[in-house]
Design a protein around this motif. Structure first.
Motif, PDB file in Angstrom:
ATOM      1  N   MET A   1       0.827  -1.185   0.000  1.00 35.91           N
ATOM      2  CA  MET A   1       0.000   0.000   0.000  1.00 35.91           C
ATOM      3  C   MET A   1       0.871   1.249   0.000  1.00 35.91           C
ATOM      4  N   ASP A   2       1.881   1.243   0.844  1.00 31.53           N
ATOM      5  CA  ASP A   2       2.738   2.423   0.948  1.00 31.53           C
ATOM      6  C   ASP A   2       3.394   2.754  -0.384  1.00 31.53           C
ATOM      7  N   SER A   3       3.865   1.722  -1.074  1.00 32.39           N
ATOM      8  CA  SER A   3       4.563   1.951  -2.337  1.00 32.39           C
ATOM      9  C   SER A   3       3.640   2.515  -3.412  1.00 32.39           C
ATOM     10  N   ARG A   4       2.345   2.323  -3.232  1.00 31.18           N
ATOM     11  CA  ARG A   4       1.368   2.834  -4.200  1.00 31.18           C
ATOM     12  C   ARG A   4       0.695   4.113  -3.705  1.00 31.18           C
ATOM     13  N   GLY A   5       1.117   4.595  -2.537  1.00 27.50           N
ATOM     14  CA  GLY A   5       0.559   5.838  -2.006  1.00 27.50           C
ATOM     15  C   GLY A   5      -0.848   5.705  -1.469  1.00 27.50           C
ATOM     16  N   ILE A   6      -1.227   4.503  -1.049  1.00 30.84           N
ATOM     17  CA  ILE A   6      -2.571   4.267  -0.514  1.00 30.84           C
ATOM     18  C   ILE A   6      -2.496   4.291   1.007  1.00 30.84           C
ATOM     19  N   THR A   7      -3.285   5.127   1.615  1.00 34.37           N
ATOM     20  CA  THR A   7      -3.311   5.204   3.069  1.00 34.37           C
ATOM     21  C   THR A   7      -4.292   4.193   3.645  1.00 34.37           C
ATOM     22  N   ARG A   8      -4.130   3.907   4.907  1.00 34.59           N
ATOM     23  CA  ARG A   8      -5.074   3.019   5.588  1.00 34.59           C
ATOM     24  C   ARG A   8      -6.469   3.649   5.599  1.00 34.59           C
TER      25      ARG A   8
ATOM     26  N   VAL B   1     -11.088  -5.984   1.011  1.00 32.97           N
ATOM     27  CA  VAL B   1      -9.789  -5.332   0.851  1.00 32.97           C
ATOM     28  C   VAL B   1      -9.293  -5.487  -0.584  1.00 32.97           C
ATOM     29  N   ILE B   2      -9.391  -6.690  -1.119  1.00 34.11           N
ATOM     30  CA  ILE B   2      -8.921  -6.940  -2.482  1.00 34.11           C
ATOM     31  C   ILE B   2      -9.696  -6.098  -3.485  1.00 34.11           C
ATOM     32  N   HIS B   3     -11.012  -6.063  -3.372  1.00 33.34           N
ATOM     33  CA  HIS B   3     -11.822  -5.261  -4.296  1.00 33.34           C
ATOM     34  C   HIS B   3     -11.470  -3.775  -4.179  1.00 33.34           C
ATOM     35  N   ALA B   4     -11.301  -3.302  -2.952  1.00 29.92           N
ATOM     36  CA  ALA B   4     -10.961  -1.894  -2.749  1.00 29.92           C
ATOM     37  C   ALA B   4      -9.589  -1.577  -3.342  1.00 29.92           C
ATOM     38  N   LEU B   5      -8.611  -2.447  -3.121  1.00 32.60           N
ATOM     39  CA  LEU B   5      -7.276  -2.219  -3.671  1.00 32.60           C
ATOM     40  C   LEU B   5      -7.287  -2.242  -5.197  1.00 32.60           C
ATOM     41  N   ARG B   6      -8.100  -3.106  -5.778  1.00 31.23           N
ATOM     42  CA  ARG B   6      -8.222  -3.123  -7.239  1.00 31.23           C
ATOM     43  C   ARG B   6      -8.761  -1.792  -7.749  1.00 31.23           C
ATOM     44  N   GLU B   7      -9.764  -1.269  -7.060  1.00 32.65           N
ATOM     45  CA  GLU B   7     -10.341   0.015  -7.474  1.00 32.65           C
ATOM     46  C   GLU B   7      -9.353   1.159  -7.269  1.00 32.65           C
ATOM     47  N   LEU B   8      -8.639   1.146  -6.155  1.00 32.93           N
ATOM     48  CA  LEU B   8      -7.712   2.231  -5.845  1.00 32.93           C
ATOM     49  C   LEU B   8      -6.475   2.236  -6.734  1.00 32.93           C
ATOM     50  N   THR B   9      -6.040   1.038  -7.160  1.00 28.89           N
ATOM     51  CA  THR B   9      -4.791   0.941  -7.921  1.00 28.89           C
ATOM     52  C   THR B   9      -5.000   0.729  -9.412  1.00 28.89           C
TER      53      THR B   9
END
Length: 64
Positions: free
Chosen positions: A1-8, A41-49
């Motif tokens: 997450m950090d490497s992609r700039g996604i915050t908690r 979490v997986i669905h959210a990360l897919r949308e965010l990234t």
């Protein structure tokens, strides 16, 4: 997450999970696997990234 700039916070907001749940997973304090939460979490990360996130991208196994 950090490497992609996604915050908690961003992950909690996008996934619909409580901030405490995201923090617990991120910090490695989770004591059990909750598959519906992992799916969120997986669905959210897919949308965010925009990337194809897989289960192995989310889990880290460490022997204790």
């Amino acid at each position: 997450m950090d490497s992609r700039g996604i915050t908690r916070y961003a992950l909690a907001k996008k996934s619909g999970l409580a901030m405490n749940s995201v923090r617990s997973m991120y910090d490695g304090d989770q004591t059990r696997v909750d598959f519906p939460k992992i799916e969120q979490v997986i669905h959210a990360l897919r949308e965010l990234t925009g990337a194809e996130i897989k289960v192995e991208d989310v889990f880290v196994w460490e022997e204790k």
